[in-house]
Design a protein around this motif. Structure first.
Motif, PDB file in Angstrom:
ATOM      1  N   HIS A  15       0.842  -1.182   0.000  1.00 15.36           N
ATOM      2  CA  HIS A  15       0.000   0.000   0.000  1.00 15.36           C
ATOM      3  C   HIS A  15       0.883   1.239   0.000  1.00 15.36           C
ATOM      4  O   HIS A  15       2.087   1.155   0.209  1.00 15.36           O
ATOM      5  N   LEU A  16       0.263   2.364  -0.263  1.00 15.24           N
ATOM      6  CA  LEU A  16       0.989   3.611  -0.357  1.00 15.24           C
ATOM      7  C   LEU A  16       0.825   4.392   0.937  1.00 15.24           C
ATOM      8  O   LEU A  16      -0.279   4.485   1.475  1.00 15.24           O
ATOM      9  N   ILE A  17       1.930   4.926   1.422  1.00 14.22           N
ATOM     10  CA  ILE A  17       1.883   5.801   2.590  1.00 14.22           C
ATOM     11  C   ILE A  17       2.424   7.170   2.187  1.00 14.22           C
ATOM     12  O   ILE A  17       3.254   7.271   1.282  1.00 14.22           O
ATOM     13  N   ARG A  18       1.898   8.220   2.823  1.00 17.09           N
ATOM     14  CA  ARG A  18       2.376   9.579   2.562  1.00 17.09           C
ATOM     15  C   ARG A  18       2.922  10.150   3.864  1.00 17.09           C
ATOM     16  O   ARG A  18       2.264  10.132   4.898  1.00 17.09           O
ATOM     17  N   TRP A  19       4.153  10.637   3.795  1.00 15.82           N
ATOM     18  CA  TRP A  19       4.805  11.209   4.972  1.00 15.82           C
ATOM     19  C   TRP A  19       4.280  12.616   5.199  1.00 15.82           C
ATOM     20  O   TRP A  19       4.250  13.444   4.287  1.00 15.82           O
ATOM     21  N   GLU A  20       3.824  12.881   6.414  1.00 13.66           N
ATOM     22  CA  GLU A  20       3.346  14.216   6.765  1.00 13.66           C
ATOM     23  C   GLU A  20       4.535  15.170   6.811  1.00 13.66           C
ATOM     24  O   GLU A  20       5.627  14.809   7.196  1.00 13.66           O
ATOM     25  N   PRO A  36       9.925   7.198  10.918  1.00  9.39           N
ATOM     26  CA  PRO A  36       9.111   7.623  12.046  1.00  9.39           C
ATOM     27  C   PRO A  36       7.631   7.389  11.759  1.00  9.39           C
ATOM     28  O   PRO A  36       7.251   7.075  10.637  1.00  9.39           O
ATOM     29  N   SER A  37       6.822   7.597  12.742  1.00  6.89           N
ATOM     30  CA  SER A  37       5.411   7.253  12.622  1.00  6.89           C
ATOM     31  C   SER A  37       4.551   8.406  12.105  1.00  6.89           C
ATOM     32  O   SER A  37       3.334   8.362  12.234  1.00  6.89           O
ATOM     33  N   ASN A  38       5.141   9.399  11.489  1.00 12.09           N
ATOM     34  CA  ASN A  38       4.365  10.534  10.981  1.00 12.09           C
ATOM     35  C   ASN A  38       3.977  10.307   9.512  1.00 12.09           C
ATOM     36  O   ASN A  38       4.315  11.060   8.632  1.00 12.09           O
ATOM     37  N   TYR A  39       3.221   9.257   9.287  1.00  3.83           N
ATOM     38  CA  TYR A  39       2.760   8.921   7.946  1.00  3.83           C
ATOM     39  C   TYR A  39       1.271   8.608   8.002  1.00  3.83           C
ATOM     40  O   TYR A  39       0.696   8.385   9.056  1.00  3.83           O
TER      41      TYR A  39
END
Length: 83
Positions: free
Chosen positions: A29-34, A52-55
């Protein structure tokens, strides 16, 4: 020494037989980093979460890497992902 070799061969055969019968359940799946807006394909078979967990997850799981690339390409064209 012959026993060690025979034991190693038996273990290798057993391991390869197990790997051949295990179902391939790769999901991507696709994740986007904040903060940056960069998108990345994440392989669900990796037993950890991204660091890190900011995604944020921005797509549904797909069965192949090629399908995940197609989703990322579409999101890049729409401007939902930066890179």
């Amino acid at each position: 020494m012959l026993r060690v070799t025979a034991l190693s061969a038996a273990a290798a055969i057993a391991l390869s037989a197990f790997a051949a019968t295990a179902p391939a359940e790769a999901a991507f799946h696709l994740i986007r980093w904040e903060g940056t807006g960069a998108c990345q394909i994440w392989d669900e078979s990796i037993p950890t979460k991204p660091i890190p967990s900011n995604y944020k997850t921005v797509s549904k799981p797909v069965p192949t890497f090629a399908a995940a690339i197609a989703i990322k390409d579409g999101m890049l064209k729409k401007g939902a992902c930066k890179i």
